[in-house]
Write a protein that holds these residues in place. Structure first.
Motif, PDB file in Angstrom:
ATOM      1  N   ALA A   1       3.489  -0.996  -8.998  1.00 42.80           N
ATOM      2  CA  ALA A   1       2.572   0.145  -8.908  1.00 42.80           C
ATOM      3  C   ALA A   1       2.824   1.155 -10.020  1.00 42.80           C
ATOM      4  O   ALA A   1       1.908   1.855 -10.452  1.00 42.80           O
ATOM      5  CB  ALA A   1       2.705   0.821  -7.544  1.00 42.80           C
ATOM      6  N   LEU A   2       4.060   1.215 -10.506  1.00 41.35           N
ATOM      7  CA  LEU A   2       4.389   2.111 -11.616  1.00 41.35           C
ATOM      8  C   LEU A   2       4.010   1.524 -12.976  1.00 41.35           C
ATOM      9  O   LEU A   2       4.057   2.218 -13.980  1.00 41.35           O
ATOM     10  CB  LEU A   2       5.886   2.454 -11.599  1.00 41.35           C
ATOM     11  CG  LEU A   2       6.329   3.378 -10.468  1.00 41.35           C
ATOM     12  CD1 LEU A   2       7.848   3.412 -10.376  1.00 41.35           C
ATOM     13  CD2 LEU A   2       5.752   4.778 -10.647  1.00 41.35           C
TER      14      LEU A   2
ATOM     15  N   THR B   1      14.137  -5.336  -1.392  1.00 37.60           N
ATOM     16  CA  THR B   1      13.737  -5.818  -2.721  1.00 37.60           C
ATOM     17  C   THR B   1      12.228  -5.996  -2.806  1.00 37.60           C
ATOM     18  O   THR B   1      11.622  -5.685  -3.837  1.00 37.60           O
ATOM     19  CB  THR B   1      14.475  -7.134  -3.057  1.00 37.60           C
ATOM     20  OG1 THR B   1      15.886  -6.889  -3.015  1.00 37.60           O
ATOM     21  CG2 THR B   1      14.109  -7.633  -4.441  1.00 37.60           C
ATOM     22  N   THR B   2      11.602  -6.445  -1.746  1.00 36.23           N
ATOM     23  CA  THR B   2      10.139  -6.590  -1.736  1.00 36.23           C
ATOM     24  C   THR B   2       9.478  -5.239  -1.955  1.00 36.23           C
ATOM     25  O   THR B   2       8.565  -5.110  -2.784  1.00 36.23           O
ATOM     26  CB  THR B   2       9.671  -7.211  -0.408  1.00 36.23           C
ATOM     27  OG1 THR B   2      10.254  -8.512  -0.285  1.00 36.23           O
ATOM     28  CG2 THR B   2       8.152  -7.315  -0.349  1.00 36.23           C
ATOM     29  N   PHE B   3       9.933  -4.215  -1.240  1.00 36.28           N
ATOM     30  CA  PHE B   3       9.389  -2.874  -1.427  1.00 36.28           C
ATOM     31  C   PHE B   3       9.585  -2.417  -2.878  1.00 36.28           C
ATOM     32  O   PHE B   3       8.665  -1.888  -3.507  1.00 36.28           O
ATOM     33  CB  PHE B   3      10.046  -1.870  -0.467  1.00 36.28           C
ATOM     34  CG  PHE B   3       9.793  -0.449  -0.852  1.00 36.28           C
ATOM     35  CD1 PHE B   3       8.545   0.121  -0.648  1.00 36.28           C
ATOM     36  CD2 PHE B   3      10.776   0.314  -1.459  1.00 36.28           C
ATOM     37  CE1 PHE B   3       8.292   1.435  -1.042  1.00 36.28           C
ATOM     38  CE2 PHE B   3      10.534   1.614  -1.851  1.00 36.28           C
ATOM     39  CZ  PHE B   3       9.286   2.178  -1.638  1.00 36.28           C
ATOM     40  N   THR B   4      10.775  -2.638  -3.410  1.00 37.30           N
ATOM     41  CA  THR B   4      11.071  -2.212  -4.783  1.00 37.30           C
ATOM     42  C   THR B   4      10.153  -2.911  -5.777  1.00 37.30           C
ATOM     43  O   THR B   4       9.647  -2.284  -6.712  1.00 37.30           O
ATOM     44  CB  THR B   4      12.550  -2.462  -5.128  1.00 37.30           C
ATOM     45  OG1 THR B   4      13.363  -1.718  -4.201  1.00 37.30           O
ATOM     46  CG2 THR B   4      12.875  -2.024  -6.542  1.00 37.30           C
ATOM     47  N   ARG B   5       9.916  -4.202  -5.608  1.00 36.33           N
ATOM     48  CA  ARG B   5       9.002  -4.927  -6.504  1.00 36.33           C
ATOM     49  C   ARG B   5       7.605  -4.325  -6.461  1.00 36.33           C
ATOM     50  O   ARG B   5       6.985  -4.118  -7.504  1.00 36.33           O
ATOM     51  CB  ARG B   5       8.952  -6.408  -6.124  1.00 36.33           C
ATOM     52  CG  ARG B   5      10.149  -7.172  -6.591  1.00 36.33           C
ATOM     53  CD  ARG B   5      10.006  -8.676  -6.356  1.00 36.33           C
ATOM     54  NE  ARG B   5      11.195  -9.342  -6.810  1.00 36.33           N
ATOM     55  CZ  ARG B   5      11.954 -10.129  -6.061  1.00 36.33           C
ATOM     56  NH1 ARG B   5      11.604 -10.380  -4.814  1.00 36.33           N
ATOM     57  NH2 ARG B   5      13.034 -10.683  -6.562  1.00 36.33           N
ATOM     58  N   TYR B   6       7.114  -4.036  -5.264  1.00 37.42           N
ATOM     59  CA  TYR B   6       5.781  -3.427  -5.152  1.00 37.42           C
ATOM     60  C   TYR B   6       5.744  -2.049  -5.794  1.00 37.42           C
ATOM     61  O   TYR B   6       4.772  -1.686  -6.455  1.00 37.42           O
ATOM     62  CB  TYR B   6       5.330  -3.349  -3.694  1.00 37.42           C
ATOM     63  CG  TYR B   6       4.896  -4.668  -3.114  1.00 37.42           C
ATOM     64  CD1 TYR B   6       4.031  -5.519  -3.809  1.00 37.42           C
ATOM     65  CD2 TYR B   6       5.332  -5.084  -1.867  1.00 37.42           C
ATOM     66  CE1 TYR B   6       3.626  -6.724  -3.276  1.00 37.42           C
ATOM     67  CE2 TYR B   6       4.924  -6.290  -1.320  1.00 37.42           C
ATOM     68  CZ  TYR B   6       4.073  -7.106  -2.036  1.00 37.42           C
ATOM     69  OH  TYR B   6       3.662  -8.311  -1.496  1.00 37.42           O
TER      70      TYR B   6
ATOM     71  N   ALA C   1       0.833  -1.208   0.000  1.00 41.89           N
ATOM     72  CA  ALA C   1       0.000   0.000   0.000  1.00 41.89           C
ATOM     73  C   ALA C   1       0.870   1.262   0.000  1.00 41.89           C
ATOM     74  O   ALA C   1       0.580   2.224  -0.714  1.00 41.89           O
ATOM     75  CB  ALA C   1      -0.932  -0.008   1.207  1.00 41.89           C
ATOM     76  N   PHE C   2       1.941   1.254   0.783  1.00 40.52           N
ATOM     77  CA  PHE C   2       2.845   2.405   0.810  1.00 40.52           C
ATOM     78  C   PHE C   2       3.486   2.603  -0.561  1.00 40.52           C
ATOM     79  O   PHE C   2       3.558   3.722  -1.068  1.00 40.52           O
ATOM     80  CB  PHE C   2       3.920   2.230   1.885  1.00 40.52           C
ATOM     81  CG  PHE C   2       4.911   3.340   1.882  1.00 40.52           C
ATOM     82  CD1 PHE C   2       4.632   4.546   2.513  1.00 40.52           C
ATOM     83  CD2 PHE C   2       6.128   3.204   1.230  1.00 40.52           C
ATOM     84  CE1 PHE C   2       5.551   5.589   2.490  1.00 40.52           C
ATOM     85  CE2 PHE C   2       7.047   4.248   1.198  1.00 40.52           C
ATOM     86  CZ  PHE C   2       6.758   5.445   1.834  1.00 40.52           C
ATOM     87  N   ALA C   3       3.958   1.522  -1.161  1.00 36.44           N
ATOM     88  CA  ALA C   3       4.590   1.599  -2.490  1.00 36.44           C
ATOM     89  C   ALA C   3       3.601   2.141  -3.517  1.00 36.44           C
ATOM     90  O   ALA C   3       3.961   2.983  -4.348  1.00 36.44           O
ATOM     91  CB  ALA C   3       5.103   0.227  -2.908  1.00 36.44           C
ATOM     92  N   HIS C   4       2.361   1.691  -3.445  1.00 40.18           N
ATOM     93  CA  HIS C   4       1.334   2.171  -4.377  1.00 40.18           C
ATOM     94  C   HIS C   4       1.107   3.672  -4.191  1.00 40.18           C
ATOM     95  O   HIS C   4       1.016   4.420  -5.172  1.00 40.18           O
ATOM     96  CB  HIS C   4       0.036   1.393  -4.175  1.00 40.18           C
ATOM     97  CG  HIS C   4      -1.060   1.844  -5.076  1.00 40.18           C
ATOM     98  ND1 HIS C   4      -1.095   1.539  -6.426  1.00 40.18           N
ATOM     99  CD2 HIS C   4      -2.152   2.603  -4.845  1.00 40.18           C
ATOM    100  CE1 HIS C   4      -2.156   2.089  -6.973  1.00 40.18           C
ATOM    101  NE2 HIS C   4      -2.816   2.743  -6.037  1.00 40.18           N
ATOM    102  N   HIS C   5       1.035   4.118  -2.961  1.00 45.67           N
ATOM    103  CA  HIS C   5       0.820   5.539  -2.692  1.00 45.67           C
ATOM    104  C   HIS C   5       2.019   6.376  -3.159  1.00 45.67           C
ATOM    105  O   HIS C   5       1.847   7.433  -3.774  1.00 45.67           O
ATOM    106  CB  HIS C   5       0.550   5.752  -1.202  1.00 45.67           C
ATOM    107  CG  HIS C   5       0.094   7.131  -0.875  1.00 45.67           C
ATOM    108  ND1 HIS C   5      -1.146   7.612  -1.207  1.00 45.67           N
ATOM    109  CD2 HIS C   5       0.743   8.151  -0.277  1.00 45.67           C
ATOM    110  CE1 HIS C   5      -1.254   8.866  -0.819  1.00 45.67           C
ATOM    111  NE2 HIS C   5      -0.116   9.217  -0.250  1.00 45.67           N
TER     112      HIS C   5
END
Length: 175
Positions: A70-71, A61-66, A34-38
């Motif tokens: 999202a992009l 890496t998990t955050f980067t994938r999300y 959700a944070f990555a999407h925002h």
């Protein structure tokens, strides 16, 4: 008494610029997603340098994938641990967006950053995401956002985000 500039994560912050810092708790992967999407919705992100720090397994890496998903990146998103960089070119909205995902974990010497020819990439427009930025210390430009991820035994993540530029301030104010 003479005031000295603040040294933060190896980068000098001028006296007239106080970094904005936010600390978040991601109780699970869905909070990270959700944070990555925002964050992906913030226009300033398209020209940002994000530095992700933390121990192995902290979620960089998990955050980067999300964030890449999202992009608009589809398909498999590989970790650049062995390739050092994974480039992406995508359309976000009506604009072409270039994204580079770096992983400097394997660097044994910061000079490897310059030897790899990354100076031109960092001087070009687009989003740069760097894991293990400390391995390129002294060569990597100052980030817009510095994210320190800490894993907890309950699988939650504490994330300390520091804005180190006007772009970083815009991003952090938008989330």
């Amino acid at each position: 008494m003479r005031w000295q500039p603040l040294l933060l994560n190896g980068h000098i912050i001028p006296l007239n610029q106080t970094p904005i810092v936010k600390t978040l708790l991601w109780p699970d992967e869905s909070a990270c997603q959700a944070f990555a999407h925002h964050l992906a919705q913030q226009p300033a992100l398209h020209q940002a340098l994000l530095c992700l720090q933390g121990d192995l397994g902290s979620g960089k890496t998990t955050f980067t994938r999300y964030l890449l998903q999202a992009l608009g990146v589809t398909g498999r998103i590989k970790s650049p641990t062995y390739a050092l960089v994974e480039p992406y070119e995508l359309t976000h909205g009506d604009q072409l967006l270039r994204v580079w995902h770096f992983d400097f974990y394997r660097f044994k010497d910061p000079h490897e950053w310059e030897d790899a020819g990354f100076r031109d990439i960092f001087g070009s427009p687009g989003l740069k995401i760097c894991e293990w930025p400390d391995k390129a210390a002294g060569f990597l430009p100052a980030p817009d956002l510095d994210m320190q991820l800490t894993a907890h035994p309950d699988l939650s993540r504490e994330v300390r985000i520091t804005a180190l530029s006007p772009v970083g301030n815009a991003l952090l104010n938008g989330i």
